[in-house]
Structure formats: structure tokens, C-alpha cells
Write a protein that holds these residues in place. Structure first.
Motif, PDB file in Angstrom:
ATOM      1  N   GLY A 158      -7.048  96.068  -7.764  1.00 35.00           N
ATOM      2  CA  GLY A 158      -5.937  95.992  -6.829  1.00 35.00           C
ATOM      3  C   GLY A 158      -5.357  94.594  -6.805  1.00 35.00           C
ATOM      4  N   THR A 159      -4.034  94.518  -6.675  1.00 35.75           N
ATOM      5  CA  THR A 159      -3.351  93.229  -6.567  1.00 35.75           C
ATOM      6  C   THR A 159      -2.308  93.319  -5.466  1.00 35.75           C
ATOM      7  OG1 THR A 159      -1.659  93.851  -8.179  1.00 35.75           O
ATOM      8  CG2 THR A 159      -3.593  92.704  -9.020  1.00 35.75           C
ATOM      9  N   ALA A 160      -2.045  92.188  -4.852  1.00 33.64           N
ATOM     10  CA  ALA A 160      -1.009  92.162  -3.820  1.00 33.64           C
ATOM     11  C   ALA A 160      -0.475  90.750  -3.654  1.00 33.64           C
ATOM     12  CB  ALA A 160      -1.553  92.668  -2.497  1.00 33.64           C
ATOM     13  N   TYR A 161       0.804  90.687  -3.402  1.00 31.15           N
ATOM     14  CA  TYR A 161       1.467  89.464  -2.966  1.00 31.15           C
ATOM     15  C   TYR A 161       1.986  89.754  -1.571  1.00 31.15           C
ATOM     16  CZ  TYR A 161       1.657  87.732  -7.795  1.00 31.15           C
ATOM     17  OH  TYR A 161       1.343  87.293  -9.046  1.00 31.15           O
ATOM     18  N   ALA A 217      -3.609  88.179  -3.791  1.00 36.70           N
ATOM     19  CA  ALA A 217      -5.016  88.597  -3.810  1.00 36.70           C
ATOM     20  C   ALA A 217      -5.212  89.579  -4.950  1.00 36.70           C
ATOM     21  CB  ALA A 217      -5.408  89.244  -2.488  1.00 36.70           C
ATOM     22  N   VAL A 218      -6.307  89.422  -5.664  1.00 37.02           N
ATOM     23  CA  VAL A 218      -6.656  90.303  -6.777  1.00 37.02           C
ATOM     24  C   VAL A 218      -8.104  90.737  -6.566  1.00 37.02           C
ATOM     25  CG1 VAL A 218      -6.843  90.513  -9.290  1.00 37.02           C
ATOM     26  CG2 VAL A 218      -5.095  89.012  -8.285  1.00 37.02           C
ATOM     27  N   VAL A 219      -8.329  92.055  -6.634  1.00 36.24           N
ATOM     28  CA  VAL A 219      -9.637  92.637  -6.342  1.00 36.24           C
ATOM     29  C   VAL A 219     -10.109  93.469  -7.527  1.00 36.24           C
ATOM     30  CG1 VAL A 219     -10.855  94.284  -4.857  1.00 36.24           C
ATOM     31  CG2 VAL A 219      -9.156  92.761  -3.876  1.00 36.24           C
ATOM     32  N   ASP A 220     -11.402  93.397  -7.798  1.00 42.82           N
ATOM     33  CA  ASP A 220     -12.067  94.288  -8.742  1.00 42.82           C
ATOM     34  C   ASP A 220     -13.284  94.855  -8.022  1.00 42.82           C
ATOM     35  OD1 ASP A 220     -13.331  95.616 -10.833  1.00 42.82           O
ATOM     36  OD2 ASP A 220     -13.633  93.819 -12.057  1.00 42.82           O
ATOM     37  N   ILE A 221     -13.288  96.159  -7.809  1.00 42.24           N
ATOM     38  CA  ILE A 221     -14.430  96.824  -7.176  1.00 42.24           C
ATOM     39  C   ILE A 221     -15.484  97.013  -8.270  1.00 42.24           C
ATOM     40  CG2 ILE A 221     -15.186  98.826  -5.822  1.00 42.24           C
ATOM     41  CD1 ILE A 221     -13.045  97.219  -4.381  1.00 42.24           C
TER      42      ILE A 221
END
Length: 156
Positions: free
Chosen positions: A54-57, A67-71
């Protein structure tokens, strides 16, 4: 800040904590992050059928955060909030970064958060927590074709 992360992540959150604030905010903030991360990890279960990444600005007025997420089940974080004020409300600025790091570790995720621009430290922190929530929401979104979203076939 935790409320902003939960609200934009679309998480139902009821967090209560009794801490040692008479000493400082470190353990209370850290313990809340650990408890929230452990609950997040437990709620994910086997981590199958999700997007995983997931990524978000997210902007807040003049501030902009990514933010950048890796589950991934591999806890790692790199948090750069660029806060210059000693306190944001009643929390020391350093504890906001530490909260995100502790959350990532106990949630067993990889999390990168960067404040890209901004002048107001409250805006920078809030945009970072909002971006984290949005990226988490994306990463845990259902993907019926994903199965276990890993080339190794496991995320544990």
C-alpha cells in the motif's frame, strides 16, 4: 495522531492506556503502539487474499507526507518526520516516530513514512499518520486473486 491513522485506515479503534506519564511519555506511547500493532497483526491472520502493498500521499495544508507499507511479516521501518518542535501537543516529537516504528515492529510489517514538505510540525505529523492509515487500508484491501501474496507462498 493515532485517531487520524485509524480514521483514514478505516479501522475501528478503542484504545485505553494507563501509563507512567508522571515520568515521561515514552513507555505509554510505546506500549500503545505495541498493543495496536499486535492487534493489527492478529486481525490479519494468515495474510492471504490481500493486496499486501500500500502507498499513500496525504497533504494537510502545506505539509505533504508519503507512506509505503508491505504486509510482509518482516518488521522494518524507516520513519522521517522532520519535526523541529520539541512537543506536538502533549507528546514529545521523537515519540511520534517511535510510535510508528514500534507499531511496525509489533504488526510485523515494513513501513516507510516520509514527510516530503511542510513548515508546521503539527501538520507534518498529522499528514504522516493519515498517510500511514491510507497506505495500511490499501495494503489490507481484499484481492480475491492474490491467495498468499508472496512468491515464497508464505507470509509468516
Amino acid at each position: 495522531m493515532i485517531h487520524a491513522m485509524a480514521k483514514h485506515g478505516r479501522f475501528s479503534l478503542d484504545l485505553k492506556c494507563e501509563g507512567d506519564l508522571h515520568i515521561d511519555d515514552h513507555h505509554t506511547t510505546e506500549d500503545c503502539a505495541i498493543a495496536l500493532g499486535e492487534a493489527f497483526d492478529k486481525a490479519l491472520g494468515l495474510r492471504n487474499g490481500i493486496l499486501r502493498f500500500g502507498t499513500a500521499y496525504c497533504p494537510l495544508d502545506e505539509a505533504l507526507s508519503r507512506a509505503v507499507v508491505d504486509i510482509s511479516s518482516r518488521p522494518q521501518s524507516d520513519i522521517n518526520l522532520s519535526l523541529k518542535r520539541e512537543m506536538i501537543g502533549t507528546v514529545s516529537s521523537e515519540m511520534l516516530s517511535h510510535f510508528l516504528m514500534s507499531f511496525a515492529t509489533s504488526a510485523r510489517i515494513t513501513l516507510h513514512v516520509d514527510v516530503l514538505k511542510g513548515n508546521n510540525c503539527h501538520h507534518k505529523a498529522e499528514s504522516a499518520f493519515k498517510a500511514t492509515g491510507v497506505a495500511l487500508r490499501m495494503a489490507i484491501s481484499k484481492d480475491g486473486n492474490a491467495g498468499i501474496p508472496s512468491t515464497k507462498g508464505v507470509l509468516n
